[in-house]
Write a protein that holds these residues in place. Sequence first.
Motif, mmCIF file in Angstrom:
data_model
loop_
_atom_site.group_PDB
_atom_site.id
_atom_site.type_symbol
_atom_site.label_atom_id
_atom_site.label_comp_id
_atom_site.label_asym_id
_atom_site.label_seq_id
_atom_site.Cartn_x
_atom_site.Cartn_y
_atom_site.Cartn_z
ATOM 1 N N ASP A 1 32.412 -62.558 16.294
ATOM 2 C CA ASP A 1 33.304 -62.057 17.339
ATOM 3 C C ASP A 1 32.544 -61.137 18.296
ATOM 4 O OD1 ASP A 1 35.801 -61.630 18.667
ATOM 5 O OD2 ASP A 1 35.895 -59.668 17.682
ATOM 6 N N ILE A 2 31.697 -60.275 17.748
ATOM 7 C CA ILE A 2 30.883 -59.383 18.577
ATOM 8 C C ILE A 2 29.922 -60.200 19.441
ATOM 9 C CG2 ILE A 2 29.054 -57.631 18.504
ATOM 10 C CD1 ILE A 2 30.470 -56.534 15.940
ATOM 11 N N ALA A 3 29.283 -61.210 18.859
ATOM 12 C CA ALA A 3 28.306 -62.022 19.586
ATOM 13 C C ALA A 3 28.943 -62.808 20.725
ATOM 14 C CB ALA A 3 27.587 -62.968 18.627
ATOM 15 N N LEU A 4 30.203 -63.187 20.567
ATOM 16 C CA LEU A 4 30.882 -63.947 21.624
ATOM 17 C C LEU A 4 31.079 -63.129 22.891
ATOM 18 C CD1 LEU A 4 33.524 -65.930 19.553
ATOM 19 C CD2 LEU A 4 31.531 -66.838 20.744
ATOM 20 N N ASP A 5 31.070 -61.819 22.777
ATOM 21 C CA ASP A 5 31.240 -60.950 23.938
ATOM 22 C C ASP A 5 29.916 -60.582 24.605
ATOM 23 O OD1 ASP A 5 33.977 -60.931 23.551
ATOM 24 O OD2 ASP A 5 33.934 -59.115 22.311
ATOM 25 N N MET A 6 28.797 -61.109 24.115
ATOM 26 C CA MET A 6 27.470 -60.782 24.641
ATOM 27 C C MET A 6 26.937 -61.912 25.508
ATOM 28 S SD MET A 6 25.587 -59.318 21.286
ATOM 29 C CE MET A 6 25.919 -57.701 20.655
ATOM 30 N N ASP A 7 25.906 -61.574 26.286
ATOM 31 C CA ASP A 7 25.204 -62.616 27.032
ATOM 32 C C ASP A 7 24.423 -63.465 26.021
ATOM 33 O OD1 ASP A 7 22.071 -61.690 27.282
ATOM 34 O OD2 ASP A 7 23.444 -59.967 27.169
ATOM 35 N N PRO A 8 24.052 -64.692 26.393
ATOM 36 C CA PRO A 8 23.428 -65.609 25.423
ATOM 37 C C PRO A 8 22.201 -65.067 24.691
ATOM 38 C CG PRO A 8 24.057 -66.808 27.384
ATOM 39 C CD PRO A 8 24.300 -65.361 27.677
ATOM 40 N N GLU A 9 21.299 -64.406 25.389
ATOM 41 C CA GLU A 9 20.074 -63.919 24.736
ATOM 42 C C GLU A 9 20.375 -62.831 23.715
ATOM 43 O OE1 GLU A 9 16.254 -63.690 23.489
ATOM 44 O OE2 GLU A 9 17.167 -65.259 24.710
ATOM 45 N N ASN A 10 21.202 -61.856 24.090
ATOM 46 C CA ASN A 10 21.567 -60.795 23.148
ATOM 47 C C ASN A 10 22.423 -61.331 22.006
ATOM 48 O OD1 ASN A 10 20.142 -58.686 24.313
ATOM 49 N ND2 ASN A 10 21.794 -58.218 25.750
ATOM 50 N N ALA A 11 23.259 -62.316 22.308
ATOM 51 C CA ALA A 11 24.078 -62.931 21.258
ATOM 52 C C ALA A 11 23.193 -63.609 20.221
ATOM 53 C CB ALA A 11 25.050 -63.933 21.870
ATOM 54 N N ARG A 12 22.149 -64.302 20.689
ATOM 55 C CA ARG A 12 21.226 -64.965 19.769
ATOM 56 C C ARG A 12 20.531 -63.940 18.876
ATOM 57 N NH1 ARG A 12 16.105 -65.943 19.103
ATOM 58 N NH2 ARG A 12 15.420 -64.921 20.994
ATOM 59 N N LYS A 13 20.065 -62.851 19.480
ATOM 60 C CA LYS A 13 19.399 -61.793 18.707
ATOM 61 C C LYS A 13 20.360 -61.166 17.703
ATOM 62 C CE LYS A 13 16.092 -60.529 22.300
ATOM 63 N NZ LYS A 13 15.730 -59.511 23.294
ATOM 64 N N HIS A 14 21.572 -60.902 18.150
ATOM 65 C CA HIS A 14 22.561 -60.282 17.262
ATOM 66 C C HIS A 14 22.913 -61.207 16.097
ATOM 67 C CE1 HIS A 14 25.848 -57.608 16.157
ATOM 68 N NE2 HIS A 14 26.566 -58.696 15.967
ATOM 69 N N MET B 1 41.160 -65.393 19.287
ATOM 70 C CA MET B 1 40.878 -64.495 18.172
ATOM 71 C C MET B 1 41.889 -64.682 17.047
ATOM 72 S SD MET B 1 38.663 -62.489 17.349
ATOM 73 C CE MET B 1 38.506 -61.708 15.800
ATOM 74 N N ARG B 2 43.103 -64.999 17.427
ATOM 75 C CA ARG B 2 44.149 -65.220 16.439
ATOM 76 C C ARG B 2 43.797 -66.392 15.512
ATOM 77 N NH1 ARG B 2 50.270 -65.127 15.889
ATOM 78 N NH2 ARG B 2 50.664 -67.342 15.804
ATOM 79 N N GLU B 3 43.223 -67.423 16.107
ATOM 80 C CA GLU B 3 42.811 -68.602 15.325
ATOM 81 C C GLU B 3 41.695 -68.229 14.340
ATOM 82 O OE1 GLU B 3 43.009 -72.521 14.062
ATOM 83 O OE2 GLU B 3 44.339 -71.489 15.449
ATOM 84 N N ALA B 4 40.784 -67.371 14.771
ATOM 85 C CA ALA B 4 39.683 -66.942 13.902
ATOM 86 C C ALA B 4 40.212 -66.157 12.705
ATOM 87 C CB ALA B 4 38.682 -66.105 14.689
ATOM 88 N N LYS B 5 41.218 -65.324 12.916
ATOM 89 C CA LYS B 5 41.807 -64.579 11.793
ATOM 90 C C LYS B 5 42.464 -65.527 10.802
ATOM 91 C CE LYS B 5 42.659 -59.999 13.553
ATOM 92 N NZ LYS B 5 43.636 -58.953 13.839
ATOM 93 N N LYS B 6 43.085 -66.570 11.321
ATOM 94 C CA LYS B 6 43.716 -67.556 10.446
ATOM 95 C C LYS B 6 42.664 -68.287 9.612
ATOM 96 C CE LYS B 6 46.161 -71.321 11.875
ATOM 97 N NZ LYS B 6 47.241 -72.027 12.578
ATOM 98 N N ILE B 7 41.556 -68.641 10.244
ATOM 99 C CA ILE B 7 40.468 -69.312 9.525
ATOM 100 C C ILE B 7 39.864 -68.376 8.488
ATOM 101 C CG2 ILE B 7 38.149 -70.298 9.777
ATOM 102 C CD1 ILE B 7 39.133 -71.451 12.478
#
Length: 131
Positions: free
Chosen positions: A59-72, A1-7
């Motif tokens: 970041d939210i999608a990374l914490d979900m299962d693949p199907e819900n992540a795709r929908k989100h 997550m730290r790397e994502a904040k830097k990006i």
Amino acid sequence: MREAKKILKEMIIGLFIWSMPVLVILTLAATNKPAVICGVIVGVLSAAGIIFHMYKHLDIALDMDPENARKHTLKSAFQRTFIMAAVLTLSMIWYGYIHPIGVVLGLMGVKMTAYIQPYVHKFLQKKSMAG
């Protein structure tokens, strides 16, 4: 997550690097300078919000299962597209105050900052090692 904040930080810096020459060129070429300046500012601020929205929702999608992540992810992409269309539509309605060309070029900063980010990263890395 730290790397994502830097990006995220590097992309916001890249966005403002993109906006400076756009602002100067459009201001020199425009007849309605205040509207063009407002258009670029509105476009760049919208682009910054869109970049932050991507960061937050990926970041939210990374914490979900693949199907819900795709929908989100699809829902989030639709929200960003809707916001861009709404900002552009408002600029077309109030073109005397917010010029659409400035808004479009400001919003293009989302794409351009993706290209600029690796260079911003290298520059900031060299700067942090030197200082």
